[in-house]
Design a protein around this motif. Structure first.
Motif, mmCIF file in Angstrom:
data_model
loop_
_atom_site.group_PDB
_atom_site.id
_atom_site.type_symbol
_atom_site.label_atom_id
_atom_site.label_comp_id
_atom_site.label_asym_id
_atom_site.label_seq_id
_atom_site.Cartn_x
_atom_site.Cartn_y
_atom_site.Cartn_z
ATOM 1 N N ALA A 34 2.257 -10.239 6.544
ATOM 2 C CA ALA A 34 2.842 -8.991 6.340
ATOM 3 C C ALA A 34 4.272 -9.085 5.972
ATOM 4 O O ALA A 34 4.770 -8.393 4.961
ATOM 5 N N GLU A 35 5.041 -9.901 6.542
ATOM 6 C CA GLU A 35 6.462 -10.079 6.173
ATOM 7 C C GLU A 35 6.668 -10.652 4.744
ATOM 8 O O GLU A 35 7.559 -10.077 4.251
ATOM 9 N N ALA A 36 5.723 -11.398 4.157
ATOM 10 C CA ALA A 36 5.612 -11.558 2.683
ATOM 11 C C ALA A 36 5.472 -10.557 1.912
ATOM 12 O O ALA A 36 6.212 -10.512 0.939
ATOM 13 N N ARG A 37 4.481 -9.885 2.304
ATOM 14 C CA ARG A 37 3.990 -8.639 1.559
ATOM 15 C C ARG A 37 5.366 -7.685 1.570
ATOM 16 O O ARG A 37 5.630 -6.990 0.411
ATOM 17 N N LEU A 38 6.064 -7.522 2.740
ATOM 18 C CA LEU A 38 7.299 -6.751 2.783
ATOM 19 C C LEU A 38 8.362 -6.941 1.550
ATOM 20 O O LEU A 38 8.483 -6.099 1.066
ATOM 21 N N HIS A 39 8.420 -8.310 1.448
ATOM 22 C CA HIS A 39 9.620 -8.725 0.636
ATOM 23 C C HIS A 39 8.979 -8.718 -0.756
ATOM 24 O O HIS A 39 9.779 -8.133 -1.851
ATOM 25 N N LEU A 40 7.698 -8.960 -1.001
ATOM 26 C CA LEU A 40 7.164 -8.621 -2.365
ATOM 27 C C LEU A 40 7.398 -7.098 -2.859
ATOM 28 O O LEU A 40 7.817 -7.032 -3.741
ATOM 29 N N GLY A 41 6.893 -6.448 -1.806
ATOM 30 C CA GLY A 41 7.352 -4.910 -2.277
ATOM 31 C C GLY A 41 8.811 -4.575 -2.604
ATOM 32 O O GLY A 41 9.060 -3.926 -3.823
ATOM 33 N N ARG A 42 9.634 -4.958 -1.891
ATOM 34 C CA ARG A 42 10.742 -4.863 -2.077
ATOM 35 C C ARG A 42 11.428 -5.425 -3.526
ATOM 36 O O ARG A 42 12.082 -4.829 -4.363
ATOM 37 N N VAL A 43 10.951 -6.695 -3.984
ATOM 38 C CA VAL A 43 11.278 -7.263 -4.994
ATOM 39 C C VAL A 43 10.539 -6.604 -6.162
ATOM 40 O O VAL A 43 11.338 -6.585 -7.373
ATOM 41 N N LEU A 44 9.429 -5.983 -5.884
ATOM 42 C CA LEU A 44 8.802 -5.342 -7.256
ATOM 43 C C LEU A 44 9.583 -3.928 -7.191
ATOM 44 O O LEU A 44 9.766 -3.632 -8.531
ATOM 45 N N GLY A 45 9.954 -3.266 -6.315
ATOM 46 C CA GLY A 45 10.729 -2.182 -6.682
ATOM 47 C C GLY A 45 12.176 -2.522 -7.127
ATOM 48 O O GLY A 45 12.435 -1.492 -8.110
ATOM 49 N N GLN A 46 12.485 -3.697 -7.161
ATOM 50 C CA GLN A 46 13.796 -3.806 -7.675
ATOM 51 C C GLN A 46 13.430 -4.313 -9.214
ATOM 52 O O GLN A 46 14.507 -4.125 -10.061
ATOM 53 N N LEU A 47 12.439 -4.636 -9.516
ATOM 54 C CA LEU A 47 12.017 -5.087 -11.002
ATOM 55 C C LEU A 47 11.445 -3.629 -11.668
ATOM 56 O O LEU A 47 11.077 -3.386 -12.628
ATOM 57 N N GLY A 48 11.518 -2.408 -10.609
ATOM 58 C CA GLY A 48 11.391 -1.110 -11.324
ATOM 59 C C GLY A 48 9.636 -0.830 -11.357
ATOM 60 O O GLY A 48 9.365 -0.072 -11.917
ATOM 61 N N LYS A 49 9.065 -1.548 -10.662
ATOM 62 C CA LYS A 49 7.384 -1.525 -10.390
ATOM 63 C C LYS A 49 7.345 -0.702 -9.176
ATOM 64 O O LYS A 49 7.039 -0.993 -8.147
ATOM 65 N N HIS A 50 7.834 0.480 -9.204
ATOM 66 C CA HIS A 50 7.723 1.260 -8.012
ATOM 67 C C HIS A 50 6.518 1.707 -7.354
ATOM 68 O O HIS A 50 6.371 1.746 -6.088
ATOM 69 N N ALA A 51 5.567 2.086 -8.095
ATOM 70 C CA ALA A 51 4.332 2.315 -7.677
ATOM 71 C C ALA A 51 3.499 1.260 -6.652
ATOM 72 O O ALA A 51 3.124 1.312 -5.895
ATOM 73 N N GLU A 52 3.645 0.036 -7.577
ATOM 74 C CA GLU A 52 3.064 -1.194 -6.926
ATOM 75 C C GLU A 52 3.784 -1.376 -5.542
ATOM 76 O O GLU A 52 3.413 -1.901 -4.479
ATOM 77 N N ALA A 53 5.163 -1.111 -5.412
ATOM 78 C CA ALA A 53 6.050 -1.390 -4.602
ATOM 79 C C ALA A 53 5.694 -0.752 -3.309
ATOM 80 O O ALA A 53 5.505 -1.101 -2.239
ATOM 81 N N VAL A 54 5.453 0.610 -3.498
ATOM 82 C CA VAL A 54 5.031 1.671 -2.422
ATOM 83 C C VAL A 54 3.612 1.026 -1.985
ATOM 84 O O VAL A 54 3.489 1.234 -0.768
ATOM 85 N N GLU A 55 2.786 0.615 -2.866
ATOM 86 C CA GLU A 55 1.542 -0.053 -2.437
ATOM 87 C C GLU A 55 1.736 -1.047 -1.325
ATOM 88 O O GLU A 55 0.992 -1.288 -0.302
ATOM 89 N N GLU A 56 2.476 -2.189 -1.718
ATOM 90 C CA GLU A 56 2.701 -3.290 -0.954
ATOM 91 C C GLU A 56 3.479 -3.145 0.252
ATOM 92 O O GLU A 56 3.196 -3.745 1.398
ATOM 93 N N ILE A 57 4.468 -2.287 0.165
ATOM 94 C CA ILE A 57 5.226 -2.079 1.505
ATOM 95 C C ILE A 57 4.374 -1.007 2.418
ATOM 96 O O ILE A 57 4.318 -1.489 3.659
ATOM 97 N N SER A 58 3.660 -0.148 2.013
ATOM 98 C CA SER A 58 2.917 0.437 2.804
ATOM 99 C C SER A 58 1.635 -0.572 3.573
ATOM 100 O O SER A 58 1.656 -0.320 4.789
ATOM 101 N N ARG A 59 1.137 -1.293 2.751
ATOM 102 C CA ARG A 59 0.161 -2.100 3.507
ATOM 103 C C ARG A 59 0.675 -3.196 4.402
ATOM 104 O O ARG A 59 0.285 -3.149 5.477
#
Lengths: 430, 290
Positions: A291-316
């Motif tokens: 889960a912690e790796a997924r949290l960082h993945l969501g954060r990085v995706l958001g920084q790349l402007g992939k906000h919908a994907e970021a919401v999905e990964e962080i929520s998960r």
């Protein structure tokens, strides 16, 4: 928490440098002894390795810690010749200073190995692992002995470390020399270090410790070596991903650009974030419950402007996280992404959740105020800001995990090093 | 050698809900009409031009000519918000200079003016909220210490929101000697808020060879709000720099108008001119309606 913040204040990045003639001359006159290493020194080293009590900065640590970098390198060269533990090209062939180290005659070699109490492959392995504990402990337990100001690169890796504080270079120093040495030593583990769980655990523990110290350049070097051996390790992919995430941050990028001795080659922020994304995806693909790796993945995706994907990964990730610090990050990052995807009410709820977890943290209050202000809710913006401005001015009373986000994922570094030591101590006991 | 140069921007504008015209000191604005205030600096051969009247100005909002009022600057009190970098890099002599400059600026305020102090490292700390009790601000300046990382963006946001807690004419003076290393808010988010804010931001950036590449954030922020950025290589004359900011701010004109013929939504381009005069009028390029 104070420790975490203190380490967050200082960043160490490293470069492999090409020395100017003046520095090269200094290098030759400086830490590099020119004569052969006395056999007594090798025996002293072996005694220290066998006698050192893991986790204790004992007299053996102190003695070896005082050896000059050149002496350490010479020791390594002699050991290599003695034991023939070279595994690959990294530890074979000509030494870095261009000299050929003639291996001793067989008789001498056998005498040495008996003296080192390592005349069977198993004993050599045990000696190497005990020595790895010794040198790891020197770096971990006695940083003041080994972190000196220097403009001379490591004889092992040719790297020099730049120390930055508050976003700018303040000094240069040796990299984590004893960890470099330990890494070279573990290359000699037979039959194959890549199949040795002890060596795998060491890389995980050492990388965690280096990142916890914000020694990013050293971590980069270490992970590059680890990757060749352990490409299936989710934890190492996670560390690599978080390292690239840190390299992409403005704080580290600015620090690297502020160096005056060398120019760092750095990829663009987006390229680093893409690289981090790939590594973090690999980590969660190997271990979907990470889960912690997924949290960082969501954060990085958001920084790349992939906000919908970021919401999905962080929520998960959020649904699996139990540590309050990680829950705080999840709430803060989720709110940020929700605000950017046109869900201000959901964002405010997420920020409120982060505030609930860490009431003295300023980031959720700033975030709430900003969301309200963008909506034209000036009263809401003022109310959130008032909460912030009413916080105690005392640094000790103010805790915001955002400040050590870059090192929070290695908050267990000490425990990892301890666990590795304990297992090694048991396995190598005579 | 001192290498200071001004990046001047001369006009600031923003939508305000509560302000129609300037009120005498202490009096609150009460009208609930969307009014745009435009803070203007006019110069001729580098010197401020005084004595202009409302009829001398021409203001276009999204290319539509507007009917403007001129607010008497003597009637509009100044709310000076000091946002001071108190991170580790400021420790020592620089902190002494910074305190001294803060005191000098506060001493130069009029009795009807107000001041506030925000100190920032990684922490955002309120030294004093907006007050006419200037001794409180002096006391807060005396208590400042330098420690930790730098959160310029968070501090600028805090100052902008704090400036909206009072309808007075807000001057936000930001001093920093480094790069942002700790903010939660992105610079884009703060610039977005700045375009909605009434405050004029002046930045003073102390840089040296060891500072590395410059951040453009303070330049962008001051441009977006109609202020200026002063880059200095030494803080030795920081008191003079602070006072010059206040002096310039007092030379500005405050125009206001109720937008006509334009949508109330989105970003509005602004154009400000002085009729029939060969003068320099610099304006923020526009504002974001709520």
């Amino acid at each position: 928490m104070r420790l975490a913040l203190r380490s967050a204040l200082v960043t160490a990045v490293a470069a492999t440098v090409c020395l100017s003639p003046a520095l090269e001359a200094q290098r030759r006159l400086g830490p590099f002894p020119t004569g052969p290493l006395a056999p007594e020194r090798i025996m002293e080293w072996a005694r220290a390795a066998w006698s050192h009590e893991p986790g204790v900065p004992d007299a053996h640590c102190v003695a070896v810690a005082q050896w000059l970098p050149g002496e350490l390198y010479q020791l390594f060269a002699e050991l290599r010749a003695l034991s023939g533990f070279q595994r690959n090209s990294l530890v074979s062939g000509q030494s870095r200073d261009g000299r050929n180290y003639p291996g001793p005659r067989n008789q001498t070699r056998i005498a040495f190995l008996v003296g080192l109490k390592a005349h069977t492959p198993d004993e050599v392995n045990r000696l190497l692992k005990r020595a790895a504990v010794l040198h790891t402990d020197i770096n971990v337990l006695m940083p003041s002995f080994v972190v000196g100001i220097s403009n001379v690169p490591s004889p092992f890796s040719g790297r020099l470390t730049f120390v930055a504080q508050d976003g700018r270079q303040v000094a240069s120093s040796y990299p984590a020399l004893h960890l470099e040495f330990a890494s070279w030593l573990l290359d000699g583990v037979k039959p194959n270090p890549a199949e040795d769980p002890h060596v795998r655990r060491w890389y995980g523990a050492a990388a965690a410790w280096l990142q916890e110290q914000h020694r990013l350049g050293d971590t980069d070097w270490l992970l590059s070596r680890a990757e060749r051996m352990f490409s299936d390790d989710a934890l190492l992919h996670f560390y690599r991903g978080t390292l690239d995430e840190a390299f992409a941050s403005s704080r580290v990028r600015h620090a690297m650009q502020s160096t005056t001795i060398v120019s760092f080659y750095t990829s663009s922020e987006d390229a680093l974030l893409e690289r981090a994304t790939a590594r973090l995806r690999q980590a969660v693909s190997i271990d979907p419950d990470f889960a912690e790796a997924r949290l960082h993945l969501g954060r990085v995706l958001g920084q790349l402007g992939k906000h919908a994907e970021a919401v999905e990964e962080i929520s998960r990730a959020a649904s699996d996280l139990t540590d309050p610090v990680l829950q705080y990050y999840a709430a803060l990052f989720l709110g940020h992404e929700q605000a950017l995807t046109g869900e201000p009410d959901a964002a405010r709820l997420s920020f409120a959740r982060a505030h609930e977890l860490y009431p003295a943290a300023q980031s959720p209050l700033l975030a709430m105020s900003a969301v309200s202000r963008r909506l034209g809710d000036s009263a809401g913006a003022q109310a959130a800001l008032k909460q912030l401005l009413d916080l105690s001015p005392e640094p000790d009373a103010r805790t915001d995990p955002w400040w050590w986000y870059q090192t929070a994922h290695v908050r267990d570094a000490g425990a990892r090093v301890h666990a590795w030591r304990t297992v090694t101590n048991t396995e190598t006991a005579r | 050698m001192r290498s200071a140069h001004w990046h001047a921007v001369f006009v600031a504008a923003s939508t305000v809900v509560a302000a129609v015209s300037a009120a005498p000191a202490g009096q609150r604005f009460t009208a609930r009409v969307d009014v745009v205030r435009v803070d203007v600096l006019v110069t001729e051969r580098g010197a401020p031009v005084r004595g202009l009247q409302a009829g001398d100005f021409e203001v276009r909002d999204n290319d539509v000519l507007q009917q403007i009022d001129l607010v008497d600057p003597d009637a509009a009190s100044v709310n000076a918000i000091l946002a001071l970098d108190l991170s580790q890099s400021v420790v020592g002599e620089q902190l002494v200079h910074l305190r001294r400059a803060g005191h000098a600026l506060v001493d130069a305020l009029k009795p009807t003016d107000q001041a506030a102090l925000i100190g920032f490292s990684h922490l955002i700390v309120l030294g004093s909220t907006l007050t006419r009790d200037l001794d409180r601000v002096h006391d807060a300046l005396n208590r400042t210490t330098a420690i930790g990382m730098t959160s310029v963006a968070d501090a600028c946001f805090t100052s902008l929101i704090l400036s909206e807690s009072d309808p007075g004419r807000a001057l936000v003076l930001v001093f920093s000697d480094g790069v942002d290393t700790a903010s939660w808010l992105s610079t884009d988010a703060v610039l977005d808020i700045a375009k909605r804010s009434d405050a004029v931001v002046y930045g003073i950036s102390a840089t040296s060879a060891a500072s590395g590449p410059k951040s453009t954030f303070l330049q962008d922020l001051s441009s977006a709000t109609g202020g200026s950025l002063l880059e200095i290589s030494s803080t030795r004359d920081l008191s003079r720099d602070f006072l010059s900011v206040l002096e310039e701010f007092r030379q500005r004109y405050l125009l206001s108008y109720t937008p006509r013929g334009v949508s109330r939504e989105g970003y509005h381009r602004l154009s400000v001119k002085v009729k029939g005069r060969d003068v320099k009028v610099k304006a923020r390029p526009g504002y974001l309606a709520r």
